[in-house]
Scaffold this active site. Structure first.
Site, PDB file in Angstrom:
ATOM      1  N   CYS A 128      -4.959   4.820  20.543  1.00 19.23           N
ATOM      2  CA  CYS A 128      -4.971   3.735  21.542  1.00 19.23           C
ATOM      3  C   CYS A 128      -3.552   3.279  21.887  1.00 19.23           C
ATOM      4  CB  CYS A 128      -5.813   2.553  21.052  1.00 19.23           C
ATOM      5  SG  CYS A 128      -5.085   1.635  19.680  1.00 19.23           S
ATOM      6  N   CYS A 143      -1.035   3.405  15.909  1.00 19.14           N
ATOM      7  CA  CYS A 143      -2.196   4.241  16.232  1.00 19.14           C
ATOM      8  C   CYS A 143      -1.817   5.255  17.317  1.00 19.14           C
ATOM      9  CB  CYS A 143      -3.359   3.380  16.715  1.00 19.14           C
ATOM     10  SG  CYS A 143      -4.784   4.408  17.157  1.00 19.14           S
ATOM     11  N   TYR A 161       0.826  -1.224   0.000  1.00 19.11           N
ATOM     12  CA  TYR A 161       0.000   0.000   0.000  1.00 19.11           C
ATOM     13  C   TYR A 161       0.856   1.269   0.000  1.00 19.11           C
ATOM     14  CZ  TYR A 161      -4.331  -2.477  -0.018  1.00 19.11           C
ATOM     15  OH  TYR A 161      -5.375  -3.255  -0.431  1.00 19.11           O
ATOM     16  N   HIS A 206     -14.900   1.999  -2.012  1.00 16.55           N
ATOM     17  CA  HIS A 206     -13.846   1.143  -1.444  1.00 16.55           C
ATOM     18  C   HIS A 206     -12.827   1.945  -0.641  1.00 16.55           C
ATOM     19  CE1 HIS A 206     -14.686  -2.309  -4.572  1.00 16.55           C
ATOM     20  NE2 HIS A 206     -15.592  -2.230  -3.617  1.00 16.55           N
ATOM     21  N   CYS A 217     -10.751   0.157  18.746  1.00 20.02           N
ATOM     22  CA  CYS A 217     -10.351   1.561  18.583  1.00 20.02           C
ATOM     23  C   CYS A 217     -10.988   2.118  17.315  1.00 20.02           C
ATOM     24  CB  CYS A 217      -8.824   1.648  18.493  1.00 20.02           C
ATOM     25  SG  CYS A 217      -8.222   3.342  18.254  1.00 20.02           S
TER      26      CYS A 217
HETATM   27  C1  BJW Z   1      -9.574  -0.445 -19.109  1.00 17.71           C
HETATM   28  C2  BJW Z   1      -8.379   0.193 -19.359  1.00 17.71           C
HETATM   29  C3  BJW Z   1      -8.481   1.415 -19.990  1.00 17.71           C
HETATM   30  C4  BJW Z   1      -7.860  -1.598 -18.388  1.00 17.71           C
HETATM   31  N1  BJW Z   1      -9.692   1.896 -20.307  1.00 17.71           N
HETATM   32  N2  BJW Z   1     -10.758   0.041 -19.442  1.00 17.71           N
HETATM   33  C5  BJW Z   1     -21.953 -11.669  -3.958  1.00 17.71           C
HETATM   34  C6  BJW Z   1     -21.607 -12.693  -4.812  1.00 17.71           C
HETATM   35  C7  BJW Z   1     -20.323 -13.235  -4.770  1.00 17.71           C
HETATM   36  C8  BJW Z   1     -19.380 -12.777  -3.863  1.00 17.71           C
HETATM   37  C9  BJW Z   1     -19.730 -11.765  -3.028  1.00 17.71           C
HETATM   38  C10 BJW Z   1     -21.001 -11.234  -3.091  1.00 17.71           C
HETATM   39  N3  BJW Z   1     -21.051 -10.247  -2.146  1.00 17.71           N
HETATM   40  C11 BJW Z   1     -19.877 -10.155  -1.523  1.00 17.71           C
HETATM   41  C12 BJW Z   1     -19.043 -11.070  -2.045  1.00 17.71           C
HETATM   42  C13 BJW Z   1     -17.628 -11.277  -1.614  1.00 17.71           C
HETATM   43  C14 BJW Z   1     -16.657 -10.258  -2.182  1.00 17.71           C
HETATM   44  C15 BJW Z   1     -16.658 -10.402  -3.697  1.00 17.71           C
HETATM   45  O1  BJW Z   1     -17.231  -9.642  -4.441  1.00 17.71           O
HETATM   46  N4  BJW Z   1     -15.945 -11.399  -4.216  1.00 17.71           N
HETATM   47  C16 BJW Z   1     -15.868 -11.579  -5.675  1.00 17.71           C
HETATM   48  C17 BJW Z   1     -14.405 -11.608  -6.087  1.00 17.71           C
HETATM   49  C18 BJW Z   1     -16.651 -12.769  -6.067  1.00 17.71           C
HETATM   50  N5  BJW Z   1     -17.013  -8.894  -1.788  1.00 17.71           N
HETATM   51  C19 BJW Z   1     -16.615  -8.372  -0.663  1.00 17.71           C
HETATM   52  O2  BJW Z   1     -15.964  -9.040   0.146  1.00 17.71           O
HETATM   53  C20 BJW Z   1     -17.027  -6.951  -0.336  1.00 17.71           C
HETATM   54  N6  BJW Z   1     -17.578  -6.898   0.965  1.00 17.71           N
HETATM   55  C21 BJW Z   1     -18.798  -7.341   1.210  1.00 17.71           C
HETATM   56  O3  BJW Z   1     -19.548  -7.697   0.339  1.00 17.71           O
HETATM   57  O4  BJW Z   1     -19.095  -7.322   2.521  1.00 17.71           O
HETATM   58  C22 BJW Z   1     -20.343  -7.919   2.908  1.00 17.71           C
HETATM   59  C23 BJW Z   1     -20.272  -8.240   4.340  1.00 17.71           C
HETATM   60  C24 BJW Z   1     -21.459  -8.524   4.981  1.00 17.71           C
HETATM   61  C25 BJW Z   1     -21.419  -8.832   6.328  1.00 17.71           C
HETATM   62  C26 BJW Z   1     -20.225  -8.829   7.010  1.00 17.71           C
HETATM   63  C27 BJW Z   1     -19.053  -8.544   6.376  1.00 17.71           C
HETATM   64  C28 BJW Z   1     -19.092  -8.234   5.031  1.00 17.71           C
HETATM   65  C29 BJW Z   1     -15.804  -6.046  -0.302  1.00 17.71           C
HETATM   66  C30 BJW Z   1     -15.117  -5.921  -1.611  1.00 17.71           C
HETATM   67  C31 BJW Z   1     -13.876  -5.061  -1.453  1.00 17.71           C
HETATM   68  C32 BJW Z   1     -13.001  -5.066  -2.697  1.00 17.71           C
HETATM   69  N7  BJW Z   1     -11.767  -4.473  -2.394  1.00 17.71           N
HETATM   70  C33 BJW Z   1     -10.779  -4.272  -3.437  1.00 17.71           C
HETATM   71  C34 BJW Z   1      -9.488  -3.736  -2.772  1.00 17.71           C
HETATM   72  C35 BJW Z   1      -9.656  -2.279  -2.366  1.00 17.71           C
HETATM   73  C36 BJW Z   1      -8.415  -1.714  -1.816  1.00 17.71           C
HETATM   74  C37 BJW Z   1      -7.305  -1.671  -2.820  1.00 17.71           C
HETATM   75  O5  BJW Z   1      -7.410  -0.969  -3.853  1.00 17.71           O
HETATM   76  O6  BJW Z   1      -6.297  -2.330  -2.597  1.00 17.71           O
HETATM   77  O7  BJW Z   1     -11.266  -3.338  -4.387  1.00 17.71           O
HETATM   78  S1  BJW Z   1     -10.431  -5.720  -4.419  1.00 17.71           S
HETATM   79  C38 BJW Z   1     -10.242  -4.875  -5.934  1.00 17.71           C
HETATM   80  O8  BJW Z   1     -11.299  -5.209  -6.855  1.00 17.71           O
HETATM   81  C39 BJW Z   1     -10.450  -3.394  -5.586  1.00 17.71           C
HETATM   82  C40 BJW Z   1     -11.214  -2.907  -6.767  1.00 17.71           C
HETATM   83  O9  BJW Z   1     -11.875  -1.709  -6.436  1.00 17.71           O
HETATM   84  C41 BJW Z   1     -12.120  -4.048  -7.069  1.00 17.71           C
HETATM   85  C42 BJW Z   1     -12.670  -4.043  -8.447  1.00 17.71           C
HETATM   86  O10 BJW Z   1     -11.666  -4.178  -9.411  1.00 17.71           O
HETATM   87  P1  BJW Z   1     -11.757  -3.345 -10.766  1.00 17.71           P
HETATM   88  O11 BJW Z   1     -11.650  -1.913 -10.475  1.00 17.71           O
HETATM   89  O12 BJW Z   1     -12.907  -3.797 -11.551  1.00 17.71           O
HETATM   90  O13 BJW Z   1     -10.374  -3.756 -11.465  1.00 17.71           O
HETATM   91  P2  BJW Z   1     -10.063  -4.989 -12.415  1.00 17.71           P
HETATM   92  O14 BJW Z   1      -8.584  -5.087 -12.493  1.00 17.71           O
HETATM   93  O15 BJW Z   1     -10.802  -6.185 -12.009  1.00 17.71           O
HETATM   94  O16 BJW Z   1     -10.651  -4.538 -13.811  1.00 17.71           O
HETATM   95  C43 BJW Z   1     -10.072  -3.488 -14.540  1.00 17.71           C
HETATM   96  C44 BJW Z   1     -10.857  -3.356 -15.825  1.00 17.71           C
HETATM   97  O17 BJW Z   1     -10.396  -2.228 -16.532  1.00 17.71           O
HETATM   98  C45 BJW Z   1     -10.718  -4.560 -16.767  1.00 17.71           C
HETATM   99  O18 BJW Z   1     -12.010  -4.899 -17.228  1.00 17.71           O
HETATM  100  C46 BJW Z   1      -9.863  -4.037 -17.908  1.00 17.71           C
HETATM  101  O19 BJW Z   1     -10.170  -4.642 -19.163  1.00 17.71           O
HETATM  102  C47 BJW Z   1     -10.263  -2.588 -17.907  1.00 17.71           C
HETATM  103  N8  BJW Z   1      -9.252  -1.682 -18.437  1.00 17.71           N
HETATM  104  N9  BJW Z   1      -7.358  -0.642 -18.884  1.00 17.71           N
HETATM  105  C48 BJW Z   1     -10.814   1.137 -20.028  1.00 17.71           C
HETATM  106  N10 BJW Z   1      -7.384   2.096 -20.300  1.00 17.71           N
END
Ligand code: BJW
Length: 319
Positions: free
Chosen positions: A204, A201, A78, A132, A145
């Site tokens: 805490c 932190c 990070y 996010h 905390c």
């Molecule tokens: C271009 C380009 C150009 C390239 N022009 N395009 C329902 C069903 C199934 C699973 C779940 C569900 N609900 C929850 C889940 C579990 C989980 C989940 O979704 N898992 C899946 C993998 C299946 N979700 C969670 O855990 C979430 N929490 C939650 O639901 O909590 C519920 C809960 C209830 C009760 C108690 C506790 C919890 C949280 C999800 C958090 C995701 N976090 C991350 C990290 C953030 C911090 C960091 O940045 O490090 O977020 S993971 C990562 O993926 C990051 C991103 O924001 C996120 C999405 O990725 P993104 O942005 O789409 O990137 P890519 O790389 O995947 O795609 C890039 C795209 O750009 C591609 O398509 C390229 O082609 C394109 N591209 N260049 C245009 N120039």
């Protein structure tokens, strides 16, 4: 403010016309954006090419478990991302969305990005939902905390997380001669960082600080989610959802495509990869704009925003 030169068209004309006709008449518009929005600013995406950091799948480091097992490694990941994001600049796609937000009242952007580039493109705050979190928020990892700090742009956040440098001339102490090493390069050994040298932190004095981003298995920010639910559940239909630079594989973010459809929205996808469409696929009358968001968005939004002004970067304080 310097305006960018007009670009050659990257979008088929028929598609462009039907999209712009719909855009112009749309009252309630949603954008779901992901890492591809910032790709042409030089920041890597998560999945596919660029989705690896050293030998680690980037998503494997974005979990509370990874932090609890190896906080030094996760902080190095990070800290590197904070550094890269501070060096990057918003691109025309960030400015185009920011301008659309100023021009259309009923437009909100749900951003999965934590890189701070949309705020730096002066995207109006009330219409930008950072679902996010942010690389520049930090919070205490101790369950009991509540310490949370926003807009922390100190780079490195602690000295132990400084990007290593090689001294071009070891006989000089001039910092100007030191070159930053790319710590994403696997041939450079990562230092083991003792807990005591990671961010602590101040409240805490027990827990380690952690990045204020949403990891897998964690809840999304409550207030932001409530604001989105309120916007989504208004009685008026939603006219359009633009799905920009996201693989739309992570929930609940990806679920907004179906929610918007259920309220009448047509879907417009902007993606480099035409196969990265939301799980429900494309319907008749939807649009797929294949290519770089930084080129496509200024063009498809032009009927509302005019020529994109690639403007002053509201650079992060202290960067
Ligand atoms: C271009 C380009 C150009 C390239 N022009 N395009 C329902 C069903 C199934 C699973 C779940 C569900 N609900 C929850 C889940 C579990 C989980 C989940 O979704 N898992 C899946 C993998 C299946 N979700 C969670 O855990 C979430 N929490 C939650 O639901 O909590 C519920 C809960 C209830 C009760 C108690 C506790 C919890 C949280 C999800 C958090 C995701 N976090 C991350 C990290 C953030 C911090 C960091 O940045 O490090 O977020 S993971 C990562 O993926 C990051 C991103 O924001 C996120 C999405 O990725 P993104 O942005 O789409 O990137 P890519 O790389 O995947 O795609 C890039 C795209 O750009 C591609 O398509 C390229 O082609 C394109 N591209 N260049 C245009 N120039």
């Amino acid at each position: 403010m310097a305006s960018s030169a007009p670009r050659p068209s990257v979008v088929p004309q028929a598609n462009l016309e039907s999209f712009q006709t719909h855009l112009n008449s749309s009252k309630r518009i949603l954008a779901l954006v992901g890492a591809g929005l910032s790709a042409s600013s030089g920041l890597p995406t998560f999945r596919g090419a660029g989705g690896l950091w050293r030998t680690h799948d980037a998503t494997s480091l974005a979990t509370p478990e990874a932090f609890s097992v190896n906080p030094g490694l996760v902080w190095q990941f990070y800290s590197y991302r904070r550094h890269m994001a501070l060096k990057a600049k918003p691109n025309p796609a960030h400015y185009a969305l920011a301008e659309l937000a100023r021009k259309k009242d009923g437009f909100i952007t749900l951003s999965q990005n934590v890189d701070g580039l949309s705020p730096r493109a002066k995207h109006p705050e009330d219409s930008l939902k950072l679902i996010h979190g942010s690389l520049f928020d930090v919070k205490c990892s101790d369950f009991f905390c509540n310490y949370h700090e926003s807009n922390n742009y100190t780079d490195p956040i602690v000295p132990a997380l400084a990007i290593p440098t090689d001294d071009v001339d070891p006989t000089t102490t001039s910092a100007l001669q030191a070159r930053e090493l790319d710590i994403a390069d696997e041939s450079i050994a990562l230092p083991e960082i003792d807990h005591a040298h990671l961010p602590q932190c101040p409240e805490c004095r027990r827990g380690l600080l952690r990045p204020g981003v949403v990891w897998f298995g964690e809840m999304l920010p409550k207030k932001v989610m409530e604001e989105i639910t309120q916007w989504m559940s208004a009685t008026d239909p939603i006219d359009l959802i633009m799905v920009i630079g996201t693989s739309a594989k992570v929930y609940p973010a990806a679920g907004y495509v179906d929610l918007a459809r259920a309220k009448g929205a047509k879907v417009a996808i902007v993606n480099m990869d035409k196969n990265d469409v939301p799980a429900s696929g494309l319907y008749n009358g939807d649009w797929l704009f294949e290519g770089d968001a930084a080129q496509i968005l200024p063009e498809i939004l032009k009927s509302v925003i005019g020529e994109v002004q690639v403007g002053e970067d509201a650079a992060a304080e202290g960067s």
